[in-house]
Every structure is written in structure tokens, then in C-alpha cells.
Scaffold this motif. Structure first.
Motif, short mmCIF file in Angstrom:
data_model
loop_
_atom_site.label_atom_id
_atom_site.label_comp_id
_atom_site.label_asym_id
_atom_site.label_seq_id
_atom_site.Cartn_x
_atom_site.Cartn_y
_atom_site.Cartn_z
N LEU A 163 0.83 -1.21 0.00
CA LEU A 163 0.00 0.00 0.00
C LEU A 163 0.86 1.26 0.00
N ILE A 164 1.88 1.27 0.84
CA ILE A 164 2.76 2.44 0.93
C ILE A 164 3.51 2.66 -0.38
N GLU A 165 3.93 1.58 -1.01
CA GLU A 165 4.62 1.68 -2.29
C GLU A 165 3.69 2.25 -3.37
N GLU A 166 2.46 1.78 -3.36
CA GLU A 166 1.50 2.23 -4.37
C GLU A 166 0.99 3.64 -4.09
N TYR A 167 0.82 3.97 -2.80
CA TYR A 167 0.30 5.27 -2.38
C TYR A 167 1.24 5.84 -1.32
N PRO A 168 2.34 6.46 -1.71
CA PRO A 168 3.34 6.91 -0.73
C PRO A 168 2.80 7.81 0.37
N SER A 169 1.80 8.63 0.09
CA SER A 169 1.28 9.53 1.12
C SER A 169 0.54 8.79 2.22
N ILE A 170 0.23 7.53 2.01
CA ILE A 170 -0.48 6.77 3.03
C ILE A 170 0.40 6.54 4.26
N ARG A 171 1.69 6.59 4.07
CA ARG A 171 2.61 6.39 5.21
C ARG A 171 2.36 7.43 6.30
N PHE A 172 2.23 8.69 5.91
CA PHE A 172 1.96 9.75 6.87
C PHE A 172 0.61 9.53 7.55
N LYS A 173 -0.37 9.12 6.78
CA LYS A 173 -1.70 8.86 7.34
C LYS A 173 -1.64 7.69 8.32
N CYS A 174 -0.84 6.70 8.02
CA CYS A 174 -0.68 5.55 8.93
C CYS A 174 -0.10 6.00 10.26
N GLU A 175 0.88 6.87 10.21
CA GLU A 175 1.49 7.37 11.44
C GLU A 175 0.44 8.07 12.30
N LEU A 176 -0.46 8.81 11.65
CA LEU A 176 -1.52 9.50 12.38
C LEU A 176 -2.58 8.54 12.93
N GLU A 177 -2.72 7.39 12.33
CA GLU A 177 -3.75 6.42 12.72
C GLU A 177 -3.21 5.30 13.62
N LEU A 178 -1.98 5.44 14.09
CA LEU A 178 -1.36 4.39 14.91
C LEU A 178 -2.19 4.09 16.17
N GLN A 179 -2.69 5.11 16.83
CA GLN A 179 -3.48 4.89 18.04
C GLN A 179 -4.77 4.15 17.72
#
Length: 168
Positions: free
Chosen positions: A96-112
Motif C-alpha cells: 500500500l505504501i509503495e502504491e500510495y506513498p502519502s499513506i505512510r503519513f496517514k498511517c502514522e496519524l492512525e497508529l493509536q
């Protein structure tokens, strides 16, 4: 003109695929005023949310199994399926991160959010009859899980405690 918009809105509820094809046709023809913009914009927004939700689900699996490894592993031969789950979820997440690089930042925000899901899974796992022996470790009661996620996003991606640990 207005009838087409009304029928498209009705079509959205009745036959999504046909609604999609009709809107696509209108867009290709440049007939922008007839497009069902309200539902189309909502669908575009949902597309992005679905990818983030998938990533959150993968993170929850990773967090759950990392936590199990570190807190509920009672013998050396235990936990191999947890490792497999972590590695499989990481592969999917990295896709997912490879296909949609901006999702990495969103993942960091959704860790909790992922940790909250992982805690619910841990509680469910611990209360199954086959796993109640693990509760003995905590005096027969559910353990108190940390409120805040005990792992960083980098640990979700890379941490492999099974590589660092040796039994006895």
C-alpha cells in the motif's frame, strides 16, 4: 436536464455499477453539468479512506502479534504463527505504501486507532476458552493494556523481537 440528475441519484442507490458507468460517460463527453457530483465526490473520498482503513487493519494485526510475542509467549516453540501474521501484514502494508506513498503519513496519524483495535483483538483472544490459561499469568484477570500505543510506527514497520531474543 434535471430529470437526468434525479435519475442518476436514484440509480446510485439501485445500481452502483450502472451509476458509475453513466457518470463516466458524462465526464468523457464533457457533459459536466449532468454529473452526479455529490455522490461522485463522496465516492472519491471513500476510495482514499478504504486504503487507509486497510493499512490500519494491517497495523492492528502487527501490533496485536508483536504484543502477544512480547507478553504472552511462554515457551520457545510458541508464537511462530504470530511472526507469520506480522510479516504477512507488513508485506501488504508496504504494498500500500509503495502504491500510495502519502499513506505512510496517514498511517502514522492512525497508529493509536490501530492500537485500540489491537487491544480489542487481544481481549477477544484472551477470553476464548482455548486461551484462558494465559490469564493465569495475570492472576486470572484481564491484564491492563497500555492506553497509548506501546510501539512506534517505525517498530510497526521494522521491529522483529524474535530476531533479538533468545530463550533461557
Amino acid at each position: 436536464m434535471n430529470n437526468l440528475k434525479t435519475s442518476l441519484k436514484e440509480l446510485y442507490e439501485k445500481d452502483f455499477l450502472l451509476w458509475l458507468e453513466e457518470n463516466l460517460k458524462l465526464l468523457r463527453e464533457g457533459n459536466y453539468q449532468e454529473v452526479d457530483w455529490e455522490n461522485l465526490l463522496e465516492e472519491i473520498e471513500d476510495m482514499g479512506r478504504r486504503h487507509v482503513e486497510s493499512a490500519v487493519s494491517y497495523m492492528a494485526v502487527i501490533l496485536e502479534h508483536l504484543y502477544k510475542w512480547e507478553n504472552f509467549r511462554v515457551s520457545e516453540d510458541m508464537g511462530h504463527s504470530w511472526i507469520d501474521s506480522v510479516e504477512e501484514a507488513r508485506l501488504r502494508m508496504m504494498d500500500l505504501i509503495e502504491e500510495y506513498p502519502s499513506i505512510r503519513f496517514k498511517c502514522e496519524l492512525e497508529l493509536q486507532k490501530a492500537w485500540n483495535r489491537a487491544k480489542r483483538s487481544l481481549i477477544s483472544w484472551l477470553t476464548r476458552p482455548a486461551n484462558r490459561d494465559f490469564l493465569k499469568i495475570y492472576g486470572g484477570k484481564l491484564p491492563r493494556f497500555p492506553e497509548e500505543c506501546p510501539y512506534t510506527f517505525e517498530q510497526v514497520i521494522e521491529y522483529r523481537p524474535w530476531m533479538e531474543e533468545s530463550f533461557g
